[in-house]
Design a protein around this motif. Sequence first.
Motif, mmCIF file in Angstrom:
data_model
loop_
_atom_site.group_PDB
_atom_site.id
_atom_site.type_symbol
_atom_site.label_atom_id
_atom_site.label_comp_id
_atom_site.label_asym_id
_atom_site.label_seq_id
_atom_site.Cartn_x
_atom_site.Cartn_y
_atom_site.Cartn_z
ATOM 1 N N ALA A 22 43.569 53.764 41.889
ATOM 2 C CA ALA A 22 43.758 52.952 43.095
ATOM 3 C C ALA A 22 44.989 52.067 42.945
ATOM 4 C CB ALA A 22 42.529 52.089 43.320
ATOM 5 N N ASP A 23 45.726 51.920 44.023
ATOM 6 C CA ASP A 23 46.881 51.024 44.061
ATOM 7 C C ASP A 23 46.424 49.751 44.767
ATOM 8 O OD1 ASP A 23 49.255 49.671 44.328
ATOM 9 O OD2 ASP A 23 50.360 51.344 45.228
ATOM 10 N N ARG A 24 45.890 48.807 43.974
ATOM 11 C CA ARG A 24 45.292 47.599 44.551
ATOM 12 C C ARG A 24 46.327 46.735 45.269
ATOM 13 N NH1 ARG A 24 40.272 49.359 44.835
ATOM 14 N NH2 ARG A 24 39.350 49.667 42.798
ATOM 15 N N GLU A 25 47.541 46.697 44.769
ATOM 16 C CA GLU A 25 48.576 45.895 45.435
ATOM 17 C C GLU A 25 48.861 46.441 46.834
ATOM 18 O OE1 GLU A 25 52.073 45.321 43.041
ATOM 19 O OE2 GLU A 25 50.878 44.780 41.282
ATOM 20 N N LYS A 26 48.936 47.742 46.953
ATOM 21 C CA LYS A 26 49.175 48.364 48.255
ATOM 22 C C LYS A 26 47.982 48.126 49.189
ATOM 23 C CE LYS A 26 51.476 51.235 50.947
ATOM 24 N NZ LYS A 26 52.653 50.803 51.644
#
Length: 155
Positions: A53-57
């Motif tokens: 998962a790309d949490r920042e995105k």
Amino acid sequence: MIQRLPFILFALVLAGCSYPSEQKAKEACDEWRSRTAEVTITSFRDEQPSKPADREKELEIALNEIEEEDLGAYRDADRFRAETRAFQIDFYDELIQEDQEGREMIEHAVTARWCRQDSVNEQVLGYENKTVITKAWKNKQGAKGKGEVVKYFRY
């Protein structure tokens, strides 16, 4: 008589492959299962997704949705929006922390063999996961292998 000999031998072999009772078949399967004990494998604490998962995105998308949301019906829209933003930021910080903890390496005791009852066919099935036996098992989607029936304990 000589022509019947292969058939008689085949029938004797088939007769020798069954157990006198369901309990004896279960015991035989349990004995087979115990010959390959649990395997200890070092892998991720939590199951890892096939695509990280790309949490920042994700946070960026959530914050943009908050900004674009029509809050004209609220008396104190700015305060509500600020509280919602703060909540989302805290929420994603916790998700990032969980992701890091889930990637911690620990030892897992993984079962390579197990038994299942098949009452319809009057047998106990012996399953084996070759990924565990070869120690290629990982706590990750798609890397755990699958159990395959390798033994039949008929009764």
